[in-house]
Each structure stands twice: as C-alpha cells, then as structure tokens.
Motif scaffolding. Structure first.
Motif, PDB file in Angstrom:
ATOM      1  N   TYR D 147       0.863  -1.180   0.000  1.00 43.90           N
ATOM      2  CA  TYR D 147       0.000   0.000   0.000  1.00 43.90           C
ATOM      3  C   TYR D 147       0.902   1.233   0.000  1.00 43.90           C
ATOM      4  N   LEU D 148       0.893   1.981  -1.086  1.00 50.53           N
ATOM      5  CA  LEU D 148       1.868   3.044  -1.277  1.00 50.53           C
ATOM      6  C   LEU D 148       1.192   4.222  -1.962  1.00 50.53           C
ATOM      7  N   SER D 149       0.796   5.202  -1.148  1.00 54.72           N
ATOM      8  CA  SER D 149       0.111   6.384  -1.693  1.00 54.72           C
ATOM      9  C   SER D 149       0.964   7.029  -2.773  1.00 54.72           C
ATOM     10  N   SER D 198      -8.018   4.984   8.332  1.00 50.38           N
ATOM     11  CA  SER D 198      -7.063   5.996   8.758  1.00 50.38           C
ATOM     12  C   SER D 198      -5.949   6.120   7.739  1.00 50.38           C
ATOM     13  N   PRO D 199      -5.680   7.298   7.168  1.00 48.28           N
ATOM     14  CA  PRO D 199      -6.424   8.536   7.364  1.00 48.28           C
ATOM     15  C   PRO D 199      -7.804   8.442   6.706  1.00 48.28           C
ATOM     16  N   PRO D 200      -8.774   9.206   7.205  1.00 46.60           N
ATOM     17  CA  PRO D 200     -10.118   9.131   6.645  1.00 46.60           C
ATOM     18  C   PRO D 200     -10.131   9.525   5.168  1.00 46.60           C
ATOM     19  N   ASP D 201     -10.882   8.794   4.389  1.00 46.44           N
ATOM     20  CA  ASP D 201     -10.979   9.051   2.944  1.00 46.44           C
ATOM     21  C   ASP D 201     -12.145   8.209   2.432  1.00 46.44           C
ATOM     22  N   PHE D 202     -12.498   8.382   1.178  1.00 46.41           N
ATOM     23  CA  PHE D 202     -13.378   7.400   0.565  1.00 46.41           C
ATOM     24  C   PHE D 202     -12.616   6.081   0.498  1.00 46.41           C
ATOM     25  N   HIS D 203     -13.342   4.976   0.517  1.00 49.42           N
ATOM     26  CA  HIS D 203     -12.677   3.681   0.480  1.00 49.42           C
ATOM     27  C   HIS D 203     -13.209   2.889  -0.717  1.00 49.42           C
ATOM     28  N   ARG D 221      -7.275  -4.606   4.147  1.00 52.31           N
ATOM     29  CA  ARG D 221      -7.423  -4.834   5.598  1.00 52.31           C
ATOM     30  C   ARG D 221      -7.283  -3.542   6.398  1.00 52.31           C
ATOM     31  N   LEU D 222      -7.649  -2.422   5.781  1.00 49.73           N
ATOM     32  CA  LEU D 222      -7.440  -1.142   6.460  1.00 49.73           C
ATOM     33  C   LEU D 222      -8.597  -0.745   7.363  1.00 49.73           C
ATOM     34  N   GLN D 250      -9.496  22.869 -11.446  1.00 49.50           N
ATOM     35  CA  GLN D 250      -8.410  22.499 -10.543  1.00 49.50           C
ATOM     36  C   GLN D 250      -9.005  21.963  -9.243  1.00 49.50           C
ATOM     37  N   PHE D 251      -8.478  20.844  -8.815  1.00 52.30           N
ATOM     38  CA  PHE D 251      -8.931  20.263  -7.561  1.00 52.30           C
ATOM     39  C   PHE D 251      -8.216  20.974  -6.411  1.00 52.30           C
ATOM     40  N   ASP D 252      -8.973  21.352  -5.388  1.00 56.81           N
ATOM     41  CA  ASP D 252      -8.359  22.063  -4.261  1.00 56.81           C
ATOM     42  C   ASP D 252      -8.250  21.228  -2.997  1.00 56.81           C
ATOM     43  N   ALA D 253      -9.353  20.646  -2.546  1.00 56.83           N
ATOM     44  CA  ALA D 253      -9.297  19.995  -1.236  1.00 56.83           C
ATOM     45  C   ALA D 253     -10.403  18.975  -1.099  1.00 56.83           C
ATOM     46  N   ILE D 254     -10.169  18.026  -0.224  1.00 55.91           N
ATOM     47  CA  ILE D 254     -11.168  17.012   0.075  1.00 55.91           C
ATOM     48  C   ILE D 254     -11.094  16.706   1.565  1.00 55.91           C
ATOM     49  N   SER D 255     -12.243  16.484   2.170  1.00 55.97           N
ATOM     50  CA  SER D 255     -12.223  15.900   3.519  1.00 55.97           C
ATOM     51  C   SER D 255     -13.424  14.993   3.669  1.00 55.97           C
ATOM     52  N   VAL D 256     -13.202  13.882   4.347  1.00 55.77           N
ATOM     53  CA  VAL D 256     -14.203  12.826   4.457  1.00 55.77           C
ATOM     54  C   VAL D 256     -14.255  12.370   5.904  1.00 55.77           C
ATOM     55  N   THR D 257     -15.460  12.128   6.418  1.00 57.68           N
ATOM     56  CA  THR D 257     -15.560  11.543   7.762  1.00 57.68           C
ATOM     57  C   THR D 257     -16.599  10.424   7.753  1.00 57.68           C
TER      58      THR D 257
END
Lengths: 281, 281, 281, 281
Positions: D147-149, D198-203, D221-222, D250-257
């Motif tokens: 797993y390598l971002s 973790s970190p929170p994101d879409f899965h 298995r995350l 242009q993409f600026d930001a994302i946050s997911v909970t």
C-alpha cells in the motif's frame, strides 16, 4: 566553445549500497576536458568505468555504511561541432552501417520501434529526404507532446508517449528515437549539460545517423543545439541513467549548471530558415 | 563435445532488401568451429560482421533484386563447458562487475526488469544462495508458464509473460532474464543450436552471472543443458534475432538440425539431485 | 428493409460446459423479427436472456456432457432507419444526457479513452461540428489502420490499435469509440449481420450519440451502413461477444449469411457527397 | 448500525464545466438514509441521477461560469448486513446467474480478467471452496501488494498491479475483481464511506458473487468490513468515480468523515478464526 558545467547531488543512504553515477562529461575527439573536479562527501571508495563503446563514462561509489552522501562535479569543457549541408544527409543504406550502428536500429526498453512501424511510416514514410524526415518527426513531437513535469516516471516509454502525448525531455527523446528506428534510421539517446536550459537540469535529446554522421535533434526546443556538453550516448535512458541506485536510499537534492565560458555564443536551432544540421562527432 | 549443426532458411524477396542473419555458431575460447559452410542461393553479396562485444557474429546479405533466397549453413563445432560447485556461485557484488557485466542489469526491450522489482523480490528475495535463487525462478517459470506454440509473437515481452503465463522458449528466457535483473543478478539472452530439442529448431535460454561466470539456465527444460551450440548472447532477442528483414519479404521455410558427433553424450540438467551448474565460458 | 440472416457455429465440448451466444437479432422499435428459428444440436437445455438495458439478447446453453455442438440461427428481420440532417447532429451537452448515455463516456476494457484524451483533442478537437468530428476520426482510422485478418486477438484494445495501426472490424470499432469518448462524445459498440460484407461474417462498427440520437459509423467501409441487422450494442466487445465459452471447448466452424429480401436496396455510405447521417433507433 | 458520514470537496472552475459527483450514500433495502444534506456553494443548478441498475446515485452540477465550487454532503445512514455460513457460499453455476450478474464476469477497463486467466487458475484454481478461493486471493493481494500512496494514478489497472505490486485501495480492489472474474466468479467494485479508516478518505473494496449473494472483501485490511456505507457498486472505478470533471478545473481539497452513531461497534474481519462472510445486500 568552452563551457563550465557543474552538478551536485545529495542522497541519504539508509543502508550500505552502491551508486552508479553518469554525470561526468565524456571525453571525445571533439570534446576535451580542460579541468575536472569530482568530490564524494564523506569519502567512500569509488572508481571510474568506461563502457565498451566508450560512449559512457561512469563512476561507481561503494557506500559501505548508512550515511548521507553528497556528490560534486565540476568541469571546464572544450567542445566543437560541425555544421553540415542538409543535402549530404542521405539515408545511409544498411549495407554501409557497421555492427555498432546497426545495433541502434534495434528496439530497446524505452524505444519500442517494432511497435511503431506502421505509424511511423504512415506519418513520415512519404518524406524523401532523410534529414527532412527526422526534422518532421521532431516537429510533430514538439507540436503534439505537451512538456509536463511530473506527468511521467522512470517506466514511461515511447509506446506510452506516442499516445498519451505528455512528458519531459527524456520522453521526447525516446519517442524521437523510436520513430527514427521504425523508419530504419539508427538513433541513439544523448544526455548532457545544456546551456540556457531553463530551469537548469540535465538534458536529454537524441542523435540520428544520417549521411554517415550522428546528427543532434531536440524535440523539446528548450535549449540551443550548440550548447550541449555530452555526458553519454546509449540506446535509451536505461543505458545512461544519471544515477542508478542499489540499496535503501533516499534522494535529497540536485542542482545543475552550465555556463558559456566565452562571450560570442550564437544559438543554433533548426527552426531558423535553411538551418544547417549539427553534429558533435 | 562435437556437434554437427545445420540450418536452412528460404525467403521470397518481392523487392530488393537486406537480410541480417544470426545463425553462425560463435567462435569463443571454448567453442571452436572445425568446419563451416555457408551458401547464399542465388548468390548476392554478403559480409560477416562481429558485434563490438564479440558475442554475436552475423551476416548481412544485400539482395539487389526481387528473388527467392535460400540460405544454407552447416558446421562442425567443438564445444567445451565447465561444471561448477554450487557453493562457488555467490552473488557477485556490484563493485566487482565490469562495465559490460553491469550493462546486463539494465532493463531491455523484452526484459523490463524495472517493472518486476517488487514481484521478483516478493517471490525469490528470501532465498539466500544466488544459484538456488535463479534455480527457483527458473523452476517457477517451468511450472507456471505453459509452452504453447503460436501464443505469442515478436512483440511479446517478459512483462506480458509474467502475467499471461504462456509462450515459447524466447518468452521463457526473457522472463528468466527480467526476474534475475530485478534481483540485481546480471542476465543475458542465449541463442543456439540445441541437441535433442524436439521438434528441432533454434533454441533460446539464458545465462546468469554468478560467482564471476555466466551460468546457463533453461526454463523450458526441453533439451539438455550441455547440448547447446552458442550462436549469440545479447541483452534479449532484439540483439540476437535469427533474421532481421528489411524489404518486402515473405518467409517460406526453415529447417534446423543439431547432432552429436560423438557416442558418449550424457545429458545434463538441473533437475538431477545435486546437479552442478554449467558454464560455457 | 427486409433481410434474411443466418449463422451456424460448431464446437466440440471436451468437457461439460456453458456457451453464451450473442447471435440473435435484437428486437427494437425499428427492428422487428418476422420469423426466427434457433436449433441446438444435439439438444441441451438453453434459455434466452435479455440484458438490463435491453440492448443485448443472448442465449445460454448448458452442455451437460462432452459432445459436439452445432448451433443454427435463421431469421427474417424487418428493419428501418432514419436519415438525418447533419446540421441537427450537434454535440449533446452533458446536462442533457441521461444516466445510461453518460455511461457510454466511461472508458471500458477495449476502449481506454482516458489514455487518448490529448491525442484525440490534438487531432480532432479543432473540428467544430460534432458529426464532422466523428466523420473525421472515422476517416482517419480508415486511412491509417490496415485491415489485416489475424493481426490481432481477443485481447487487442484501442490503445494498441491507435499505435500499431492494424486490425479487424472489432479493432476499428474500438478505436472509433475510444476517440469519441476522449472527445466527450458518448459511443457504443454495435454488432450485427451485414449485407454485402465480403467475406460474409458477423460485423462490428460503432454508434456515436449526436443530436440526441445514436448515429452509425463504420471505419472499415466494408459494407453499406443501411445493410446492418443489429444483434447487440454495448460498451465494447466485452459486452457483446458472439460466443463466451466456459469449459474445455474447441471451436470448429462458423458460417454467416445476410441477404436482402427485397430488390431495391440502395447502399448508403458517408463517402458520398452530402451524405446524410443514419440512425437505426 | 447507524453512521454519520460527511464529505467536502473544493474545486476551482477556470471555465464553465460539468461535475458529476458520486458521493451520496446509496439507498437500498438494507441501507436507509435517515437524514441527508447536500450543498453546492455557490449555487449552480444540479440534479440527481440514478444508474439503470440502481447501484449508483450521482449528482450532476452544471457550472455555468468560472467560479470556485464547494460541495458539502452529510448523511445519517442506517445500515444492516448479514453474516453467512461459509459452507453456503458455493460457486454459483453459470446457469443460475441472471444477465446482470453475468455482466460482472466481463473484463472491464481496470480489471482485464481475460489477461489473468492462467495466472489466476495457476495460483488459486486448486482451491475447492469458493469462499476460501476468494479469501486466498484477497490474502495474496494483502501480502504481496504494497500500500503506497502516490504509486499509481487514474490509469493504473489490475494488469499493472498484479506485476508492479504497489498501489492504493482502488488498485487492490481492481486486482481482486480481475482475479475473481478470471476464476469465473462474478465480482464488482464497491465504493463507500469507511468507519475507522485511517487517514479518513473514501474507500474502495469489492464484492464477489458467492452462494447467490454479494459478499464483501477488502484486500487492504485497512478498516472493518462491517463499517462500510455504500456509495455505489459498478464494474470498476470507471463506473463509480467519486468525481468526473469536464472543463478546465483544478482540484483544491477534500475531507471525508465516517463516525459510528452507536456505542456497540464490534469490528468484523476475515482474519478472525472461523470468520463469517458478510453481505450488505
């Protein structure tokens, strides 16, 4: 022409390892090294190697323990080139190529000319004059491939670039080489220091074998053709990687410079009317 | 060991063209050509070339007019090899490789080792002994890749074969080479005549650089390791194509033979208990 | 227009298995099946299935024991189409596409439009009129891709064909679709019986969504656009395979026919001056 | 189980354009939306669309002028799932699959199962029980793919990942799907909000069709298998992209909970002894 070139690279070796560097200016009959300086900090044993075909002078450093590593190279190089007459640059018949030249017709890791045969011939096969043919494909690359830092990586090849049409100098060169070989014109990868390249970095372009000489082409048009200091030529970037790293190593920083040591530099490019083909060897 | 080898190839040149053939047995310190015969029918001018690294002896034929073309080659070859002790076949440290050996770590057209790094290390990285490591990957290829004539073509590479798991000797060899290089073991392509290969044909396998020598491996297990007459070694099939054809040419027929000229041939393979590594040079 | 179509396929099932066939003419508001006949020899249980979007009518045959298998299909189909005015074929804005149409913008197995974005826009992006744009890319395929039986296989995709420039009707269609999608024009794969196709076979071409309708295009130019009997539409050949085979099965033979049941067939193509766009639905 | 989920995305539209978002929780018989809130800032006209198979609920926003754009989504979801008995999860025979399920056997853009047939069968074909088979391939992915971002991009497919062995959740899921399909097990892509990721994101993970139900698998298995809120299922990421962007954006930001709204959450995974298969539908 005299050029002062320099490069500095910094790494973190987190384990013992080996670094093979390809940043020294090549010594050829038309490129003399007037002064040269190379420093490994901290000192680890290193040695210089020359490829069999003498087109690649590299340094192997044996890093025997985890350590930061800084490499500094500086040289003053005296460089000459020849301007030719386009009409002399006929397509060399296969029967007149020696074994080494013939090997530059073979497909290679990043230049899969065997897959581009129909495409290259559909696009450029109708152009009679060999120099015009390579100029045309170089211009097509310039016009269609977007120079886009970060769009490609070390695995990107001409087969990708011909379709995805974005990349950096390395990708532009690979595509030029692959198209030439698909047209039965030997072509090889050229890395060097490049005067007036902005931002300063190592540069990559290519040479095609025309009229019995290696002629330089640069599909990026980012720098003058007569401002190049040759580091190496090879089949593609696999032969001429700036740094091949073995071990658990982190890359930290790079800086490259190339300055003219004379006043009278007149940039040469093929976009000028009646531009003359340029050969470094 | 003495072998009588022969090959015949037939083409139709529908236009003038050039044929570069790579079917002559190589001359090396351990392979002598006792007798040799080569015929071009009808006669066209041809010449023999030797690659820079002397691992490839080829013939270039200039076919100046449309014509059928028949090539006949025959030779009696005296061939020796060395059986080694597996414990001597340590993994050579990078610092002890010369420039030519280092070049066999580079990815090439059909052996994209740079793309197989994680896979090779996940599968074989834990094996300590270098000879065992190459044996293991050779055995994995044998067990997983199906030998299937016609399933691949001249563009198929190790990157395809590792996933699609079907191919011919050429594909088996390319995959072996790519896995070795991904494990930092230099490896090169080997083409030759092969005794007891059925059906008779040119054969391809590979050599890995272990303990300072080139050791032969054949993931197809189709023929004895000590029954090979070397034609060429190179980075991959791009360097050592049996025939490179330029022009409008139709392939008609091929026949290949390889016979032992002695009575006492004892086949050698690595599937035998305590099998000893074999090197031709 | 009435057409009599037929197809026969023969297989050897060496094990029990399943065959999913996609050879029945589709029933649509503009295509009626007047008569139809389907025979499985020897008889095995089969059933007809319809895809969720009703664009694909297939038959699943459960072969419960090793056996030869012969399939015969015959139908008389009454088929209508509409000729449109090119000026009505504007590029549909995304806001006016429903969910199903939008899905035909997505890349698919054989139509990797995401990889062709720059290429498609460099080549055809400057053409204002949407119908002209699709005509232009269809013409480019016709002019540059060589129709060459056997040059590709079931894994070949548009990404391959755009570079290698050889293939069969399936490959031509995939490339057309991929280029349309890269230009934000929905496009889908079309398989059918084809009048005057020589040699007779199933045919593949594509439909682009222009002016709110699906317009037919055939980059092969091998048959009249108004002589098609639709079998299925889908994202690409993965959705509409003539036969999907599960089990140890050998293909033996195929024969396909498509005849006009009327006298007055006037072939329609886009190479005629002022040709009008044709839509089957 | 109740979950509170939210996501925020921010873009810069430098031209008018269209955004197709896929971030709304899906409404199914086992997933109810108790409360939901969606805000487009500044306001542009948007509408909700549902895919034909009702497995994908998306929103299309027509941005009519250059503008920053902020999207906020919040929902409280009530979610149930079924734990099954592994012995019920037989491999469904092809004759018992309906047309929609059959379509999940087809290769797709990122899941080229047709290229992995031999590999999948060599590695997992010997495992008799269908649930064990999918568990085994999921475990193989977990053990071998790093797993390598940042190691992959939107063009990376299962065919790449099976060899290069690095990627993110999307790549892990694509590889799982491709291997299942190559083993004749229907499989589909699943995107959602994920509790305790973790970190929170879409899965992204995948579902395999076993015993007549869609069973969830997560090769990363995350996160716990019972903490997923379904957004969409589809053939692969091409059908279910979080955001499809048309225009110069242009993409600026994302946050997911994703938070549990209850106290008694007991994580479920297949690494526990005798773990029971979990199905959301």
């Amino acid at each position: 022409m005299r050029f002062n070139v320099s490069s500095e690279l910094a790494y973190q070796f987190r384990s013992p390892g080996t670094l093979i560097l390809n940043i020294h200016a090549l010594k050829t009959s038309s490129q003399q090294i007037l002064e040269e300086f190379f420093l490994v900090e901290p000192y680890f044993f290193y040695e210089e190697l020359l490829s069999l075909s003498a087109d690649n002078r590299f340094v192997r450093i044996n890093v025997t323990e985890p350590s930061p590593l800084k490499l500094r190279y500086k040289a003053t190089v005296d460089n000459s080139y020849t301007l030719l007459d386009p009409s002399d640059l006929y397509e060399v018949p296969l029967r007149d190529m020696d074994a080494l030249v013939l090997s530059y017709l073979n497909p290679s890791r990043y230049c899969q000319s065997d897959k581009l045969y129909r495409l290259a011939n559909n696009m450029f096969g109708h152009i009679e004059n060999a120099f015009e043919k390579v100029l045309a494909l170089t211009e097509w690359i310039y016009n269609n491939v977007e120079y886009l830092s970060g769009s490609t990586n070390s695995q990107t090849s001409a087969y990708d670039t011909v379709t995805e049409q974005a990349g950096v100098c390395r990708d532009f060169a690979h595509l030029g080489i692959a198209l030439c070989r698909a047209l039965t014109i030997p072509a090889r990868y050229f890395t060097g220091y490049s005067y007036k390249l902005s931002p300063p970095d190592f540069h990559a372009c290519f040479e095609a074998y025309l009229g019995g000489r290696w002629i330089i082409f640069d599909p990026t048009r980012l720098a003058p053709l007569n401002g190049l200091v040759k580091i190496a030529t090879g089949r593609d970037a696999a032969d001429t990687a700036i740094a091949s790293i073995f071990g658990d190593v982190q890359f930290d920083a790079i800086s490259v410079t190339c300055e003219s040591a004379e006043d009278n530099f007149v940039p040469h490019s093929y976009t000028q009317l009646n531009a003359r083909p340029l050969s470094y060897l």
